[in-house]
Design a protein around this motif. Structure first.
Motif, short mmCIF file in Angstrom:
data_model
loop_
_atom_site.label_atom_id
_atom_site.label_comp_id
_atom_site.label_asym_id
_atom_site.label_seq_id
_atom_site.Cartn_x
_atom_site.Cartn_y
_atom_site.Cartn_z
N GLU A 126 0.89 -1.35 -0.08
CA GLU A 126 0.00 0.17 -0.05
C GLU A 126 0.96 1.21 0.00
OE1 GLU A 126 -3.26 0.86 -0.41
OE2 GLU A 126 -2.31 2.82 -0.18
N ILE A 127 0.74 2.17 -0.97
CA ILE A 127 1.59 3.48 -1.08
C ILE A 127 0.93 4.64 -0.13
CG2 ILE A 127 0.14 4.79 -2.72
CD1 ILE A 127 2.67 4.88 -4.21
N VAL A 128 -0.24 4.64 0.56
CA VAL A 128 -0.55 5.58 1.57
C VAL A 128 -0.08 4.95 3.04
CG1 VAL A 128 -2.31 6.95 2.65
CG2 VAL A 128 -2.57 6.57 0.21
N PRO A 129 0.84 5.75 3.47
CA PRO A 129 1.36 5.25 4.78
C PRO A 129 0.47 4.90 5.74
CG PRO A 129 2.35 7.52 4.37
CD PRO A 129 1.46 6.95 3.02
N GLU A 130 -0.52 5.92 5.97
CA GLU A 130 -1.48 5.65 6.97
C GLU A 130 -2.43 4.46 6.73
OE1 GLU A 130 -1.21 8.28 5.39
OE2 GLU A 130 -0.91 10.29 6.64
N LEU A 131 -2.73 4.14 5.65
CA LEU A 131 -3.58 3.19 5.39
C LEU A 131 -2.78 1.67 5.21
CD1 LEU A 131 -5.39 4.14 2.07
CD2 LEU A 131 -6.36 3.46 4.26
N ALA A 132 -1.41 1.79 4.94
CA ALA A 132 -0.65 0.61 5.13
C ALA A 132 -0.59 0.32 6.73
CB ALA A 132 0.80 1.06 4.75
N ASP A 153 5.56 1.57 -3.01
CA ASP A 153 5.14 1.55 -4.32
C ASP A 153 4.84 0.14 -4.70
OD1 ASP A 153 4.50 2.31 -7.09
OD2 ASP A 153 5.91 3.68 -7.24
N GLY A 154 3.85 -0.06 -5.22
CA GLY A 154 3.51 -1.68 -5.98
C GLY A 154 4.20 -1.71 -7.22
N TYR A 155 4.63 -0.61 -7.84
CA TYR A 155 4.95 -0.63 -9.38
C TYR A 155 6.10 -1.67 -9.37
CZ TYR A 155 6.35 0.71 -13.86
OH TYR A 155 6.60 0.76 -15.26
N MET A 156 7.09 -1.99 -8.44
CA MET A 156 7.99 -2.80 -8.50
C MET A 156 7.81 -4.23 -8.13
SD MET A 156 10.16 -0.91 -10.17
CE MET A 156 11.47 -2.10 -10.33
N PHE A 223 -11.89 2.30 -10.95
CA PHE A 223 -10.97 2.20 -9.78
C PHE A 223 -10.06 3.46 -9.48
CE2 PHE A 223 -11.70 -2.44 -10.22
CZ PHE A 223 -11.14 -2.86 -9.02
N VAL A 224 -9.70 3.77 -8.47
CA VAL A 224 -8.89 4.77 -7.97
C VAL A 224 -7.44 4.79 -8.72
CG1 VAL A 224 -10.01 5.33 -5.51
CG2 VAL A 224 -7.87 3.84 -6.05
N PRO A 225 -6.84 5.95 -9.08
CA PRO A 225 -5.68 5.71 -9.93
C PRO A 225 -4.47 5.32 -9.28
CG PRO A 225 -6.62 8.13 -9.67
CD PRO A 225 -7.34 7.32 -8.85
N PHE A 226 -3.68 4.41 -10.21
CA PHE A 226 -2.46 4.02 -9.66
C PHE A 226 -1.50 5.18 -9.53
CE2 PHE A 226 1.56 1.27 -10.17
CZ PHE A 226 1.27 0.02 -9.48
N LYS A 227 -0.86 5.14 -8.22
CA LYS A 227 -0.15 6.31 -7.88
C LYS A 227 1.55 5.73 -8.02
CE LYS A 227 -2.19 7.47 -4.04
NZ LYS A 227 -2.50 8.39 -2.69
N ARG A 228 2.20 6.79 -8.14
CA ARG A 228 3.71 6.57 -7.83
C ARG A 228 4.50 7.27 -6.94
NH1 ARG A 228 6.36 4.14 -11.92
NH2 ARG A 228 7.73 3.50 -10.12
N LEU A 229 5.37 6.82 -6.28
CA LEU A 229 6.15 7.51 -4.91
C LEU A 229 6.92 8.59 -5.57
CD1 LEU A 229 7.19 5.06 -2.19
CD2 LEU A 229 5.48 6.83 -2.04
#
Ligand code: SAH
Length: 229
Positions: A126-132, A153-156, A223-229
């Protein structure tokens, strides 16, 4: 004394029953009308949806709506998918008890919990630290020992645990991240919404066969957008 012992046993067995909560009938009705009646018959998927307490994955003010037929906010501009979409994405990848799954977009942790009821182990990013942090706590408190959560960032993907039999992406990139395709095991399946953030996206199912990728277009989703760090 006898009645105290009886009461204690009653309380204890009451607590050990996972479905003994005030939302049980709403949850069973949700599975029947929103999932089974719409054509999903995989018993593992239906049982997982009957068991996981979805109301504990939404915001307290939305608990009464947790089993309704739509997505809900989970804070930080993110959403938990509609129950049918979770069931559909879980069904389409044909999960089995020996499998290892990767999820990108832990969010509330609900999809991870559904997967964890069926497969051997789930790795989720998960890319949002609070949600993670919140979802890792929630899944731990609910007793899930076969889910490993990570902030990032789950991209990798997650090379340390690759390859994965199943990959579920719950945020929509414009293009499928190549590392996720690379980390798919032979005969592995990847389900992912692909498309522009402002539009509807195409839910795609990719299967790796003899090292080659077969792509199937399933349906339109939002869906919500895929974000990048
Ligand atoms: N599977 C979640 C759905 C959450 S919505 C559930 O069951 O509740 C999608 C999530 O993907 C959001 O929490 C968002 O923050 C996260 N996300 C978006 N881009 C990401 C990325 N690159 N890596 C990891 N998570 C990402």
């Amino acid at each position: 004394m006898k009645s105290l012992a009886f009461t204690l046993i009653f309380i204890m067995t009451g607590f050990s029953m996972p479905q003994a909560d005030r939302f049980e009938s709403a949850r069973l009705k949700m599975v029947k009308t929103q999932i089974q009646d719409r054509g999903i018959s995989n018993q593992d998927v239906l049982n997982a949806m009957r068991k996981v307490p979805r109301h504990l994955f939404v915001l307290p003010e939305n608990q009464n709506e947790a089993y309704n037929d739509y997505p809900l906010p989970i804070g930080y501009g993110q959403t938990i998918s509609q129950p049918f979409i979770v069931a559909y994405m879980t069904d389409i990848i044909k999960p089995g008890p020996e499998m290892k799954a990767l999820e990108i977009g832990t969010g509330s942790g609900y999809q991870a919990a559904i997967l964890a009821e069926i497969v051997d182990s789930v790795y989720t990013i998960e890319i949002v630290p609070e949600l993670a942090r919140e979802s890792a706590d929630r899944l731990k408190n609910l007793g899930y020992r076969n889910i490993v959560c990570k902030y990032g960032d789950g991209y990798m993907g997650w090379q340390d645990y690759a390859p994965f039999d199943l990959i579920v992406v719950t945020a929509a990139p414009e293009k499928i991240p190549q590392p996720l395709i690379d980390q798919l095991a032979e005969n592995g399946k990847l389900v992912i919404p692909v498309g522009k953030p402002s539009a509807v996206q195409e839910l795609q199912l990719l299967t790796k066969r003899k090292g080659r990728i077969e792509t199937r277009s399933l349906t339109l989703v939002r869906f919500v957008p895929f974000k990048r760090l």
